[in-house]
Design an enzyme around this catalytic site. Structure first.
Site, PDB file in Angstrom:
ATOM      1  N   ASN A 109       4.127 -11.214   8.977  1.00  0.00           N
ATOM      2  CA  ASN A 109       4.380  -9.988   9.741  1.00  0.00           C
ATOM      3  C   ASN A 109       5.770  -9.417   9.475  1.00  0.00           C
ATOM      4  O   ASN A 109       5.931  -8.217   9.290  1.00  0.00           O
ATOM      5  CB  ASN A 109       4.205 -10.258  11.241  1.00  0.00           C
ATOM      6  CG  ASN A 109       2.781 -10.669  11.576  1.00  0.00           C
ATOM      7  OD1 ASN A 109       1.900 -10.564  10.725  1.00  0.00           O
ATOM      8  ND2 ASN A 109       2.561 -11.138  12.797  1.00  0.00           N
ATOM      9  N   THR A 154       7.121  41.313   3.005  1.00  0.00           N
ATOM     10  CA  THR A 154       6.731  40.699   4.280  1.00  0.00           C
ATOM     11  C   THR A 154       5.272  41.091   4.471  1.00  0.00           C
ATOM     12  O   THR A 154       4.873  42.185   4.046  1.00  0.00           O
ATOM     13  CB  THR A 154       7.572  41.205   5.482  1.00  0.00           C
ATOM     14  OG1 THR A 154       7.312  42.590   5.671  1.00  0.00           O
ATOM     15  CG2 THR A 154       9.073  41.002   5.261  1.00  0.00           C
ATOM     16  N   SER A 276     -10.590  28.616 -19.583  1.00  0.00           N
ATOM     17  CA  SER A 276     -11.861  28.511 -18.869  1.00  0.00           C
ATOM     18  C   SER A 276     -12.924  28.074 -19.857  1.00  0.00           C
ATOM     19  O   SER A 276     -12.836  28.355 -21.047  1.00  0.00           O
ATOM     20  CB  SER A 276     -12.205  29.881 -18.275  1.00  0.00           C
ATOM     21  OG  SER A 276     -13.600  30.036 -18.173  1.00  0.00           O
ATOM     22  N   ASN A 284      -5.338  29.931 -16.792  1.00  0.00           N
ATOM     23  CA  ASN A 284      -5.282  29.609 -15.369  1.00  0.00           C
ATOM     24  C   ASN A 284      -4.064  28.761 -14.996  1.00  0.00           C
ATOM     25  O   ASN A 284      -3.685  27.859 -15.746  1.00  0.00           O
ATOM     26  CB  ASN A 284      -6.546  28.846 -14.959  1.00  0.00           C
ATOM     27  CG  ASN A 284      -7.793  29.683 -15.118  1.00  0.00           C
ATOM     28  OD1 ASN A 284      -7.751  30.914 -14.981  1.00  0.00           O
ATOM     29  ND2 ASN A 284      -8.901  29.039 -15.437  1.00  0.00           N
ATOM     30  N   GLU A 289      -1.987  25.309  -8.818  1.00  0.00           N
ATOM     31  CA  GLU A 289      -3.110  25.182  -7.877  1.00  0.00           C
ATOM     32  C   GLU A 289      -3.281  23.734  -7.416  1.00  0.00           C
ATOM     33  O   GLU A 289      -3.550  23.460  -6.244  1.00  0.00           O
ATOM     34  CB  GLU A 289      -4.406  25.670  -8.523  1.00  0.00           C
ATOM     35  CG  GLU A 289      -4.420  27.178  -8.751  1.00  0.00           C
ATOM     36  CD  GLU A 289      -5.628  27.603  -9.580  1.00  0.00           C
ATOM     37  OE1 GLU A 289      -6.711  27.714  -9.008  1.00  0.00           O
ATOM     38  OE2 GLU A 289      -5.479  27.805 -10.795  1.00  0.00           O
ATOM     39  N   TYR A 316       2.197  -7.004  15.792  1.00  0.00           N
ATOM     40  CA  TYR A 316       1.414  -6.715  14.596  1.00  0.00           C
ATOM     41  C   TYR A 316      -0.078  -6.665  14.901  1.00  0.00           C
ATOM     42  O   TYR A 316      -0.600  -7.483  15.666  1.00  0.00           O
ATOM     43  CB  TYR A 316       1.675  -7.772  13.499  1.00  0.00           C
ATOM     44  CG  TYR A 316       0.856  -7.518  12.246  1.00  0.00           C
ATOM     45  CD1 TYR A 316       1.307  -6.627  11.281  1.00  0.00           C
ATOM     46  CD2 TYR A 316      -0.378  -8.134  12.050  1.00  0.00           C
ATOM     47  CE1 TYR A 316       0.549  -6.362  10.144  1.00  0.00           C
ATOM     48  CE2 TYR A 316      -1.144  -7.879  10.915  1.00  0.00           C
ATOM     49  CZ  TYR A 316      -0.673  -6.992   9.967  1.00  0.00           C
ATOM     50  OH  TYR A 316      -1.421  -6.723   8.854  1.00  0.00           O
ATOM     51  N   GLN A 321      -2.195  -2.764   8.112  1.00  0.00           N
ATOM     52  CA  GLN A 321      -2.350  -2.959   6.671  1.00  0.00           C
ATOM     53  C   GLN A 321      -2.698  -1.627   5.978  1.00  0.00           C
ATOM     54  O   GLN A 321      -2.458  -1.465   4.796  1.00  0.00           O
ATOM     55  CB  GLN A 321      -3.445  -4.003   6.414  1.00  0.00           C
ATOM     56  CG  GLN A 321      -3.698  -4.300   4.958  1.00  0.00           C
ATOM     57  CD  GLN A 321      -4.511  -5.580   4.772  1.00  0.00           C
ATOM     58  OE1 GLN A 321      -3.991  -6.673   4.951  1.00  0.00           O
ATOM     59  NE2 GLN A 321      -5.772  -5.441   4.449  1.00  0.00           N
ATOM     60  N   LYS A 324       0.042   1.093   3.899  1.00  0.00           N
ATOM     61  CA  LYS A 324       0.487   1.167   2.503  1.00  0.00           C
ATOM     62  C   LYS A 324      -0.324   2.149   1.672  1.00  0.00           C
ATOM     63  O   LYS A 324       0.231   2.939   0.912  1.00  0.00           O
ATOM     64  CB  LYS A 324       0.479  -0.229   1.879  1.00  0.00           C
ATOM     65  CG  LYS A 324       1.631  -1.085   2.418  1.00  0.00           C
ATOM     66  CD  LYS A 324       1.535  -2.530   2.039  1.00  0.00           C
ATOM     67  CE  LYS A 324       0.602  -3.332   2.917  1.00  0.00           C
ATOM     68  NZ  LYS A 324       0.931  -3.308   4.362  1.00  0.00           N
TER      69      LYS A 324
HETATM   70  N1  ARG Z   1      -1.530  -7.772   4.192  1.00  0.00           N
HETATM   71  C1  ARG Z   1      -0.962  -7.664   5.494  1.00  0.00           C
HETATM   72  C2  ARG Z   1      -0.490  -6.243   5.756  1.00  0.00           C
HETATM   73  O1  ARG Z   1      -0.337  -5.538   4.836  1.00  0.00           O
HETATM   74  C3  ARG Z   1       0.208  -8.582   5.641  1.00  0.00           C
HETATM   75  C4  ARG Z   1       0.475  -9.029   7.027  1.00  0.00           C
HETATM   76  C5  ARG Z   1      -0.628  -9.906   7.485  1.00  0.00           C
HETATM   77  N2  ARG Z   1      -0.342 -10.508   8.759  1.00  0.00           N
HETATM   78  C6  ARG Z   1      -1.317 -11.065   9.486  1.00  0.00           C
HETATM   79  N3  ARG Z   1      -0.950 -11.596  10.571  1.00  0.00           N
HETATM   80  N4  ARG Z   1      -2.543 -11.041   9.092  1.00  0.00           N
HETATM   81  O2  ARG Z   1      -0.310  -5.842   6.866  1.00  0.00           O
END
Ligand code: ARG
Length: 460
Positions: A109, A154, A276, A284, A289, A316, A321, A324
């Site tokens: 964690n 404007t 095109s 284009n 775009e 946590y 997770q 990310k």
């Molecule tokens: N892969 C987990 C994440 O990205 C890491 C932490 C996992 N911790 C746990 N108590 N399962 O959050």
């Protein structure tokens, strides 16, 4: 066999394993994970929590893993739950039992909270570098167009004359704010959470400050629960990126319009446009775009993060997770967009004549005609009304304010004299906007000077 096998009687179901695993995404953080573990192992040895000898063995093993990954001699095990488990398992398989001591006084964690911060800190510096380069290039383009007159808009209606430089400098200001927002985000992210352990800290005599200094953080986080629960820094960066992308998207929208036959203010280089599959004449502005389109996914990532966090109890939770995938996607997207924007901007052809022609139509000097009357003693509202009627007359009789005979002007107000033509000349209109921050040459020069030195002062 899982790390937690002692507590469980069955192997994890294969589908659950895949569902649970984050290595596909978090393998990107391998370097930061290993550097974080090396600092942790050093601290454990330094505090005599493990022996110096064990600490050295762990550090050497981790360094080897890092080198092998960098050299392409080691592949990630996609069956692993995450990058942390992968590195630890690899370490133990290389150096044996000693490897099992690395996770003393640590939890995944606080480990993941550390890794994400370290990874994003590096990415912020890269985004900042790309933003500074783009801002400098736009500044250069502006320097070449200080007297290129175009209509300012404007409501997308021609409004008042400006120069292309003045317009471009608006974007440099936006980018400059983005860069300062990146700095702010970095500053608040720069606190080291390791040592929060699972959530409550640890009974070992750890030295968090040592780890923090070794890894280049400002200081340690203050509360162990916050240390592992906090993902504000992801939200903040996603927000900073969203605003940056919103700026690129507005610029893209203008580039797309300026390339159209309706405007033809610029042309993109062939290398930065596409054709095109059916219409042979087409060229284009796909890049612009796509930048505009990709802005949506960055907003989506921001909402993903905010929504992921809104109902989470401390500390946590596995939901986290998901952080990310969202923030990494924003980071990759903005880097791609910033880096492709530069050559696209640097290779445009500016059609100054078309900008000028557009500026000649649409009565964009009407405000200046009213200001002329004000300077000759009329109240602005009075002057505004007179010029409004004059414009209506011009539209009915197919005139512009420039070619309207003085007799007609005088029918509307005796205050009009021969010098009105000079007052409504587009160049005069632009160059007289001397107010601070206005469109005049003097103001544009000052803006360029200020922005150049602000960009130079930025550190990386
Ligand atoms: N892969 C987990 C994440 O990205 C890491 C932490 C996992 N911790 C746990 N108590 N399962 O959050």
């Amino acid at each position: 066999m899982k790390m937690w096998a002692g507590r469980f009687k069955k192997e994890l179901d294969k589908e659950v394993n895949d569902f649970n695993s984050s290595i596909r995404v978090d393998c990107k953080m391998y370097k930061h994970d290993i550097l974080g573990s090396m600092a942790h192992a050093f601290m454990l040895g330094n505090q005599n929590i493990i022996s110096k000898d064990d600490s050295n063995k762990i550090i050497a093993g981790l360094e080897e893993i890092l080198n092998d990954l960098e050299a392409g001699n080691l592949e990630f095990d996609m069956e692993a739950e995450d990058i942390h488990m992968f590195v630890e398992a690899e370490l133990t398989s290389r150096i044996g039992e000693v490897g099992k001591k690395l996770h003393t006084a640590r939890s995944r964690n606080d480990q993941v909270a550390l890794d994400v911060r370290m990874y994003l800190k590096d990415e912020i510096l890269e985004i900042k570098r790309l933003s500074i380069n783009l801002a400098k290039d736009i500044l250069d383009l502006a320097s070449n167009h200080k007297e290129t007159i175009m209509p300012g808009y404007t409501h997308l209606q021609r409004a008042q004359p400006i120069t292309f430089a003045h317009h471009l400098l608006a974007y440099v200001n936006m980018l400059y704010r983005d860069i300062t927002r990146l700095d702010d985000t970095y500053k608040r992210m720069n606190y080291m959470p390791l040592g929060s352990a699972a959530l409550a800290g640890t009974t070992y005599n750890i030295d968090r400050k040592l780890v923090s200094d070794k890894l280049g953080f400002t200081d340690v986080t203050l509360n162990s629960i916050d240390g592992v629960s906090d993902r504000d820094f992801c939200v903040e960066l996603a927000n900073t990126i969203s605003i940056l992308m919103m700026h690129l998207s507005r610029f893209s929208e203008e580039i797309i319009m300026w390339c159209s036959w309706e405007f033809k203010f610029i042309d993109l280089d062939d290398a930065y446009s596409t054709g095109s599959s059916i219409m042979p004449q087409k060229k284009n502005p796909d890049i612009a775009e796509l930048v505009r389109g990709k802005t949506g996914r960055c907003y989506g990532n921001l909402i993903t993060l905010l929504t992921m966090l809104k109902g989470l109890p401390l500390a946590y939770n596995k939901d986290m997770q998901e952080d990310k995938e969202a923030i990494f996607d924003s980071v990759e997207t903005v880097k791609q967009c910033l880096s492709i924007f530069r050559p696209m901007i640097n290779t445009i052809t500016v059609h100054e004549d078309n900008m000028y022609k557009a500026a000649l139509k649409g009565f964009i000097n009407a405000t200046d005609a009213a200001d002329y009357l004000v300077k000759n003693g009329l109240a602005f509202r009075e002057a505004y009304k007179i010029v409004g009627s004059l414009v209506a007359y011009c539209i009915d009789h197919n005139h512009t304010l420039e070619d309207l005979p003085l007799e007609v002007y005088k029918e509307y107000s005796p205050k009009f004299n021969e010098d009105v033509y000079e007052a409504i000349n587009l160049k005069t209109c632009v160059m007289n906007r001397l107010s601070f921050g206005g469109a005049s040459l003097a103001s544009v020069n000052e803006q360029i000077d200020r922005l150049s030195s602000l960009l130079l002062e930025l550190s990386l």
